[in-house]
Write a protein that holds these residues in place. Structure first.
Motif, PDB file in Angstrom:
ATOM      1  N   GLN A 163       0.832  -1.199   0.000  1.00 53.98           N
ATOM      2  CA  GLN A 163       0.000   0.000   0.000  1.00 53.98           C
ATOM      3  C   GLN A 163       0.875   1.260   0.000  1.00 53.98           C
ATOM      4  O   GLN A 163       0.591   2.210  -0.743  1.00 53.98           O
ATOM      5  CB  GLN A 163      -0.924  -0.004   1.219  1.00 53.98           C
ATOM      6  N   ALA A 164       1.924   1.275   0.793  1.00 52.88           N
ATOM      7  CA  ALA A 164       2.826   2.428   0.831  1.00 52.88           C
ATOM      8  C   ALA A 164       3.510   2.619  -0.518  1.00 52.88           C
ATOM      9  O   ALA A 164       3.644   3.751  -1.004  1.00 52.88           O
ATOM     10  CB  ALA A 164       3.870   2.246   1.928  1.00 52.88           C
ATOM     11  N   PHE A 165       3.922   1.526  -1.158  1.00 48.83           N
ATOM     12  CA  PHE A 165       4.552   1.596  -2.477  1.00 48.83           C
ATOM     13  C   PHE A 165       3.576   2.164  -3.506  1.00 48.83           C
ATOM     14  O   PHE A 165       3.933   3.046  -4.293  1.00 48.83           O
ATOM     15  CB  PHE A 165       5.016   0.196  -2.912  1.00 48.83           C
ATOM     16  N   ASN A 166       2.349   1.660  -3.484  1.00 52.59           N
ATOM     17  CA  ASN A 166       1.347   2.132  -4.444  1.00 52.59           C
ATOM     18  C   ASN A 166       1.022   3.608  -4.246  1.00 52.59           C
ATOM     19  O   ASN A 166       0.826   4.334  -5.218  1.00 52.59           O
ATOM     20  CB  ASN A 166       0.073   1.286  -4.360  1.00 52.59           C
ATOM     21  N   GLU A 167       0.974   4.049  -3.002  1.00 53.51           N
ATOM     22  CA  GLU A 167       0.709   5.463  -2.752  1.00 53.51           C
ATOM     23  C   GLU A 167       1.882   6.330  -3.222  1.00 53.51           C
ATOM     24  O   GLU A 167       1.684   7.400  -3.780  1.00 53.51           O
ATOM     25  CB  GLU A 167       0.457   5.693  -1.265  1.00 53.51           C
ATOM     26  N   LYS A 168       3.103   5.856  -3.018  1.00 46.83           N
ATOM     27  CA  LYS A 168       4.285   6.635  -3.377  1.00 46.83           C
ATOM     28  C   LYS A 168       4.453   6.738  -4.895  1.00 46.83           C
ATOM     29  O   LYS A 168       4.826   7.789  -5.412  1.00 46.83           O
ATOM     30  CB  LYS A 168       5.526   5.993  -2.758  1.00 46.83           C
ATOM     31  N   TYR A 169       4.185   5.659  -5.597  1.00 40.92           N
ATOM     32  CA  TYR A 169       4.433   5.624  -7.033  1.00 40.92           C
ATOM     33  C   TYR A 169       3.147   5.553  -7.857  1.00 40.92           C
ATOM     34  O   TYR A 169       3.171   5.067  -8.986  1.00 40.92           O
ATOM     35  CB  TYR A 169       5.327   4.425  -7.374  1.00 40.92           C
ATOM     36  N   GLU A 170       2.046   6.032  -7.309  1.00 41.96           N
ATOM     37  CA  GLU A 170       0.748   5.939  -7.992  1.00 41.96           C
ATOM     38  C   GLU A 170       0.775   6.614  -9.364  1.00 41.96           C
ATOM     39  O   GLU A 170       0.313   6.047 -10.346  1.00 41.96           O
ATOM     40  CB  GLU A 170      -0.338   6.560  -7.117  1.00 41.96           C
ATOM     41  N   ASP A 190       0.925   6.371 -15.280  1.00 44.28           N
ATOM     42  CA  ASP A 190       1.499   6.830 -16.544  1.00 44.28           C
ATOM     43  C   ASP A 190       2.068   5.658 -17.357  1.00 44.28           C
ATOM     44  O   ASP A 190       1.907   5.590 -18.579  1.00 44.28           O
ATOM     45  CB  ASP A 190       2.600   7.859 -16.317  1.00 44.28           C
ATOM     46  N   ALA A 191       2.725   4.731 -16.698  1.00 46.94           N
ATOM     47  CA  ALA A 191       3.303   3.579 -17.379  1.00 46.94           C
ATOM     48  C   ALA A 191       2.224   2.695 -17.980  1.00 46.94           C
ATOM     49  O   ALA A 191       2.352   2.208 -19.106  1.00 46.94           O
ATOM     50  CB  ALA A 191       4.174   2.776 -16.427  1.00 46.94           C
ATOM     51  N   SER A 224      -1.605   2.462 -24.890  1.00 44.20           N
ATOM     52  CA  SER A 224      -1.716   3.271 -26.101  1.00 44.20           C
ATOM     53  C   SER A 224      -0.918   2.677 -27.267  1.00 44.20           C
ATOM     54  O   SER A 224      -1.141   3.052 -28.417  1.00 44.20           O
ATOM     55  CB  SER A 224      -1.244   4.707 -25.841  1.00 44.20           C
ATOM     56  N   LYS A 225      -0.019   1.752 -26.982  1.00 41.73           N
ATOM     57  CA  LYS A 225       0.792   1.158 -28.066  1.00 41.73           C
ATOM     58  C   LYS A 225       0.088   0.013 -28.748  1.00 41.73           C
ATOM     59  O   LYS A 225      -0.733  -0.646 -28.418  1.00 41.73           O
ATOM     60  CB  LYS A 225       2.133   0.662 -27.518  1.00 41.73           C
TER      61      LYS A 225
END
Length: 64
Positions: free
Chosen positions: A44-51, A56-57, A63-64
């Motif tokens: 959960q902490a990882f997901n919040e930090k890199y949301e 974007d990724a 889109s490709k």
């Protein structure tokens, strides 16, 4: 018969081993629960930090 194996006639001799087994199995279950709980907290902490980065990724891959 194999003389190095000992199976006691009095089955109460198995009681300390059974109690020890139950205690260690309970401690293993508690440890696994704590690992699971910590892992979910870290996820959960990882997901919040890199949301934003994750979002974007995933958009660029779609889109490709």
């Amino acid at each position: 018969m194999m003389p190095f194996l000992y199976f006691p006639e009095d089955k109460t001799a198995y009681l300390p081993a059974a109690i020890t087994l139950i205690i260690f199995m309970a401690m293993a279950a508690v440890t696994m629960y704590l690992f699971y709980k910590k892992s979910k907290k870290d996820e959960q902490a990882f997901n919040e930090k890199y949301e934003n980065s994750i979002h974007d990724a995933s958009e660029s891959v779609e889109s490709k």
